[in-house]
Design a protein around this motif. Structure first.
Motif, PDB file in Angstrom:
ATOM      1  N   GLN A  93      11.613  20.644   0.381  1.00  0.00           N
ATOM      2  CA  GLN A  93      12.700  20.022   1.142  1.00  0.00           C
ATOM      3  C   GLN A  93      12.151  19.021   2.156  1.00  0.00           C
ATOM      4  OE1 GLN A  93      15.979  22.507   2.284  1.00  0.00           O
ATOM      5  NE2 GLN A  93      16.363  21.346   4.148  1.00  0.00           N
ATOM      6  N   ALA A  94      11.046  19.355   2.775  1.00  0.00           N
ATOM      7  CA  ALA A  94      10.422  18.429   3.733  1.00  0.00           C
ATOM      8  C   ALA A  94      10.024  17.132   3.035  1.00  0.00           C
ATOM      9  CB  ALA A  94       9.201  19.082   4.366  1.00  0.00           C
ATOM     10  N   LYS A  95       9.527  17.253   1.805  1.00  0.00           N
ATOM     11  CA  LYS A  95       9.130  16.066   1.045  1.00  0.00           C
ATOM     12  C   LYS A  95      10.338  15.212   0.677  1.00  0.00           C
ATOM     13  CE  LYS A  95       5.031  18.351  -0.828  1.00  0.00           C
ATOM     14  NZ  LYS A  95       4.367  18.923  -2.029  1.00  0.00           N
ATOM     15  N   LEU A  96      11.423  15.849   0.259  1.00  0.00           N
ATOM     16  CA  LEU A  96      12.631  15.097  -0.093  1.00  0.00           C
ATOM     17  C   LEU A  96      13.225  14.406   1.130  1.00  0.00           C
ATOM     18  CD1 LEU A  96      14.347  17.589  -2.574  1.00  0.00           C
ATOM     19  CD2 LEU A  96      13.317  15.383  -3.138  1.00  0.00           C
ATOM     20  N   LYS A  97      13.096  15.026   2.290  1.00  0.00           N
ATOM     21  CA  LYS A  97      13.649  14.433   3.506  1.00  0.00           C
ATOM     22  C   LYS A  97      12.843  13.225   3.984  1.00  0.00           C
ATOM     23  CE  LYS A  97      16.257  18.321   5.402  1.00  0.00           C
ATOM     24  NZ  LYS A  97      16.417  19.272   6.530  1.00  0.00           N
ATOM     25  N   ARG A  98      11.684  13.004   3.379  1.00  0.00           N
ATOM     26  CA  ARG A  98      10.893  11.825   3.747  1.00  0.00           C
ATOM     27  C   ARG A  98      11.347  10.577   2.996  1.00  0.00           C
ATOM     28  NH1 ARG A  98       5.983  15.466   3.007  1.00  0.00           N
ATOM     29  NH2 ARG A  98       5.632  16.320   5.080  1.00  0.00           N
ATOM     30  N   ILE A  99      12.241  10.746   2.030  1.00  0.00           N
ATOM     31  CA  ILE A  99      12.654   9.614   1.193  1.00  0.00           C
ATOM     32  C   ILE A  99      13.219   8.469   2.023  1.00  0.00           C
ATOM     33  CG2 ILE A  99      14.373   8.838  -0.498  1.00  0.00           C
ATOM     34  CD1 ILE A  99      14.038  11.499  -1.942  1.00  0.00           C
ATOM     35  N   PHE A 100      14.197   8.759   2.854  1.00  0.00           N
ATOM     36  CA  PHE A 100      14.914   7.676   3.533  1.00  0.00           C
ATOM     37  C   PHE A 100      14.160   7.082   4.721  1.00  0.00           C
ATOM     38  CE2 PHE A 100      17.926   9.884   0.886  1.00  0.00           C
ATOM     39  CZ  PHE A 100      18.471   8.809   0.189  1.00  0.00           C
ATOM     40  N   PRO A 101      13.368   7.868   5.463  1.00  0.00           N
ATOM     41  CA  PRO A 101      12.490   7.229   6.447  1.00  0.00           C
ATOM     42  C   PRO A 101      11.484   6.272   5.787  1.00  0.00           C
ATOM     43  CG  PRO A 101      12.768   9.535   7.004  1.00  0.00           C
ATOM     44  CD  PRO A 101      13.408   9.337   5.647  1.00  0.00           C
ATOM     45  N   ALA A 102      10.997   6.646   4.597  1.00  0.00           N
ATOM     46  CA  ALA A 102      10.065   5.769   3.876  1.00  0.00           C
ATOM     47  C   ALA A 102      10.769   4.486   3.452  1.00  0.00           C
ATOM     48  CB  ALA A 102       9.494   6.487   2.655  1.00  0.00           C
ATOM     49  N   LEU A 103      11.987   4.627   2.931  1.00  0.00           N
ATOM     50  CA  LEU A 103      12.750   3.442   2.534  1.00  0.00           C
ATOM     51  C   LEU A 103      13.022   2.537   3.734  1.00  0.00           C
ATOM     52  CD1 LEU A 103      15.375   4.884   0.027  1.00  0.00           C
ATOM     53  CD2 LEU A 103      13.285   3.622  -0.509  1.00  0.00           C
ATOM     54  N   LYS A 104      13.294   3.138   4.887  1.00  0.00           N
ATOM     55  CA  LYS A 104      13.553   2.332   6.081  1.00  0.00           C
ATOM     56  C   LYS A 104      12.345   1.469   6.427  1.00  0.00           C
ATOM     57  CE  LYS A 104      15.245   2.607  10.843  1.00  0.00           C
ATOM     58  NZ  LYS A 104      15.685   3.508  11.940  1.00  0.00           N
ATOM     59  N   ARG A 105      11.156   2.025   6.301  1.00  0.00           N
ATOM     60  CA  ARG A 105       9.941   1.244   6.577  1.00  0.00           C
ATOM     61  C   ARG A 105       9.821   0.095   5.584  1.00  0.00           C
ATOM     62  NH1 ARG A 105       7.999   6.544   7.159  1.00  0.00           N
ATOM     63  NH2 ARG A 105       6.905   6.503   5.151  1.00  0.00           N
ATOM     64  N   TRP A 106      10.158   0.361   4.335  1.00  0.00           N
ATOM     65  CA  TRP A 106      10.113  -0.689   3.313  1.00  0.00           C
ATOM     66  C   TRP A 106      11.141  -1.774   3.608  1.00  0.00           C
ATOM     67  CZ3 TRP A 106      12.897  -0.339  -1.958  1.00  0.00           C
ATOM     68  CH2 TRP A 106      12.532  -1.418  -2.784  1.00  0.00           C
ATOM     69  N   PHE A 107      12.350  -1.357   3.978  1.00  0.00           N
ATOM     70  CA  PHE A 107      13.411  -2.325   4.254  1.00  0.00           C
ATOM     71  C   PHE A 107      13.049  -3.247   5.418  1.00  0.00           C
ATOM     72  CE2 PHE A 107      16.767   1.014   2.742  1.00  0.00           C
ATOM     73  CZ  PHE A 107      16.341   0.840   1.428  1.00  0.00           C
ATOM     74  N   ALA A 108      12.227  -2.753   6.327  1.00  0.00           N
ATOM     75  CA  ALA A 108      11.869  -3.531   7.516  1.00  0.00           C
ATOM     76  C   ALA A 108      10.766  -4.549   7.253  1.00  0.00           C
ATOM     77  CB  ALA A 108      11.436  -2.592   8.639  1.00  0.00           C
ATOM     78  N   GLU A 109      10.151  -4.478   6.070  1.00  0.00           N
ATOM     79  CA  GLU A 109       9.068  -5.420   5.756  1.00  0.00           C
ATOM     80  C   GLU A 109       9.613  -6.840   5.582  1.00  0.00           C
ATOM     81  OE1 GLU A 109       6.939  -4.030   2.354  1.00  0.00           O
ATOM     82  OE2 GLU A 109       6.255  -2.197   3.342  1.00  0.00           O
ATOM     83  N   GLU A 110       8.807  -7.812   6.002  1.00  0.00           N
ATOM     84  CA  GLU A 110       9.230  -9.214   5.924  1.00  0.00           C
ATOM     85  C   GLU A 110       9.528  -9.638   4.484  1.00  0.00           C
ATOM     86  OE1 GLU A 110       7.551 -13.679   7.107  1.00  0.00           O
ATOM     87  OE2 GLU A 110       6.432 -11.886   7.682  1.00  0.00           O
ATOM     88  N   ARG A 111       8.757  -9.093   3.534  1.00  0.00           N
ATOM     89  CA  ARG A 111       8.933  -9.486   2.139  1.00  0.00           C
ATOM     90  C   ARG A 111       9.800  -8.499   1.342  1.00  0.00           C
ATOM     91  NH1 ARG A 111       3.973 -12.549  -0.873  1.00  0.00           N
ATOM     92  NH2 ARG A 111       3.882 -14.369   0.494  1.00  0.00           N
TER      93      ARG A 111
END
Length: 214
Positions: A93-111
């Motif tokens: 469950q801890a691993k699945l809960k990391r999905i959206f924080p990881a996506l947020k970091r990706w979304f914030a990238e310039e490219r």
């Protein structure tokens, strides 16, 4: 003479590998930023710093280059995404809960320009299978890992939970691409949290002794 020929072959192979990498990098950037149809061969070779003949020698056609970009991007994204879930350990469950924080970091990238697979399928004939098949193979790997974690977590229906999370992932990617707001990942994460409720988890089996005690 033999060593000289061998050395020339080694140099040529090294140049082709370098040129291939530059072409893939340039094509990936331009396809994601401007779209596949809007990106011509001349723009790719200009950014990559190679000759047009080199592109055709290595890939044969623009279509083959698109396929190579999708395969390469898919592999790199899956390694990053699965790694982002697994890094730090913890339970499923801890691993699945990391999905959206990881996506947020990706979304914030310039490219960040959205998902290459969603973009490629959206740009082309919806009946065409060419890019759809590559996209489905990519999604199958991602879904399989999420389903595995869902099963380890004790979900009553791991496959359904995996597809629900995948829909939230795809929706967040599209919303972030349109809005340019990384915060949409937080909203998707809040919705995902509702999928981990007790009612969706398997009830632990009690031993015969426990049953008698009740």
């Amino acid at each position: 003479m033999g060593k000289s020929v061998s050395k020339r072959k080694t140099v040529a192979a090294g140049y082709e590998e370098s040129a291939r990498g530059r072409l893939l990098s340039a094509a990936t950037h331009l396809f994601c930023k401007n779209g596949i149809n809007a990106t011509g061969i001349d723009a790719i070779i200009d950014e990559a710093g190679t000759a047009k003949t080199t592109l055709y020698k290595l890939f044969g056609s623009k279509t083959n280059l698109v396929n190579a970009v999708l395969e390469s991007e898919g592999k790199a994204w899956r390694e990053w995404f699965i790694g982002a879930m697994e890094d730090g350990g913890g339970d499923a469950q801890a691993k699945l809960k990391r999905i959206f924080p990881a996506l947020k970091r990706w979304f914030a990238e310039e490219r960040f320009y959205g998902c290459p697979f969603i973009n490629a399928v959206a740009e082309h004939d919806k009946d065409a299978k060419q890019f759809r098949n590559i996209a489905l193979r990519h999604k199958k790997v991602v879904l399989a890992h999420i389903e595995k974690l869902a099963a380890e977590m004790g979900a009553t229906e791991p496959r359904i939970l995996a597809h629900q999370l995948a829909l939230l992932i795809d929706g967040a990617i599209v919303a972030a691409m349109v809005s340019r707001d990384p915060g949409v990942a937080d909203t998707a994460g809040l919705v995902a949290g509702n999928l981990f409720g007790p009612s969706r988890m398997k009830k632990p089996k009690r031993s015969p002794a426990e049953l008698v005690a009740v």
